[in-house]
Scaffold this active site. Sequence first.
Site, short mmCIF file in Angstrom:
data_model
loop_
_atom_site.label_atom_id
_atom_site.label_comp_id
_atom_site.label_asym_id
_atom_site.label_seq_id
_atom_site.Cartn_x
_atom_site.Cartn_y
_atom_site.Cartn_z
N ALA A 141 0.85 -1.18 0.00
CA ALA A 141 0.00 0.00 0.00
C ALA A 141 0.89 1.24 0.00
CB ALA A 141 -0.93 0.00 1.21
N GLY B 151 0.19 -5.05 0.84
CA GLY B 151 -1.06 -5.00 0.08
C GLY B 151 -0.99 -5.73 -1.24
N GLU C 16 -1.62 -9.28 -0.40
CA GLU C 16 -3.05 -9.41 -0.10
C GLU C 16 -3.88 -9.44 -1.39
OE1 GLU C 16 -3.86 -7.18 4.03
OE2 GLU C 16 -2.56 -6.05 2.66
N GLU D 99 4.54 -5.16 7.17
CA GLU D 99 3.79 -4.12 7.88
C GLU D 99 4.26 -3.89 9.30
OE1 GLU D 99 0.96 -5.24 4.55
OE2 GLU D 99 2.41 -6.26 5.82
#
Length: 257
Positions: free
Chosen positions: A65, A110, A113, A133
């Site tokens: 992200a 992300g 994911e 993260e």
Amino acid sequence: MTTENLLVEITDQVAVVKMNRPKVLNALNSEVLKEIEATMTQLENSPEVRVIVLTGEGKAFVAGADIGEMKDLSPQEARDFSNLGHRVFIQIHTLEVPVIAALNGFTLGGGLELALACDFRYASEEAKLGFPEASLGIITGFGGTQFAARAFGLSRTKELIYTGEMITAHQALNCGLVNRVFPHDELMAETMAVARRIIKNSPEAISLAKEAIVKGYDLGLREALELESDYFSACFALGAHRDRMKAFLENRKERKK
């Protein structure tokens, strides 16, 4: 159908969607997530598309992200960002057509994911995967704790998230995180070959099978088997099986001659 941050090309009923922010390693921000959502809706509703392949431009599939967007978020804004990611990735997870992730490079946070929301994952031998993260003081926010646990188990998920370790494509293969690993220059050709094999099969059967797998996974065994029977019988209601079964029987007769 190409957008500011996505390149979309449809060839022979396969839509290749390429993340196209190479200067930031295809990082996901709110704008990109909304573009993915709109693009998936268009592709799912297109009669020209039977399989979708997600990949990335440059050195990354998606390297995470967008930290630039995240660093100053309030708790409520962070929740909204997480909810947006969940909405988009559940959309991909439940899309009627198969979605294959072709991991061409860094697949982190992300990005991993996003890959886990797809039906399955093929990786370049140059790909690197992980959840970094915790090193940034946060946890996965787009479904990583749940998608990963369902894909390859609780213990491995905890290890990957707690350590923030970046693993190789072959390590990811060994733990079941990816389905196959290919030489970098062969990744897209091999992925497209699989997509073409899927297209040879009944689109109705593929769609019903995907729905049965996704919905049944969270049910008890008896409920899930009942669900499977529902979808199995739905195939016969649709009638798409008749010509295929007739052709199979005719071909078998020919082979016996």
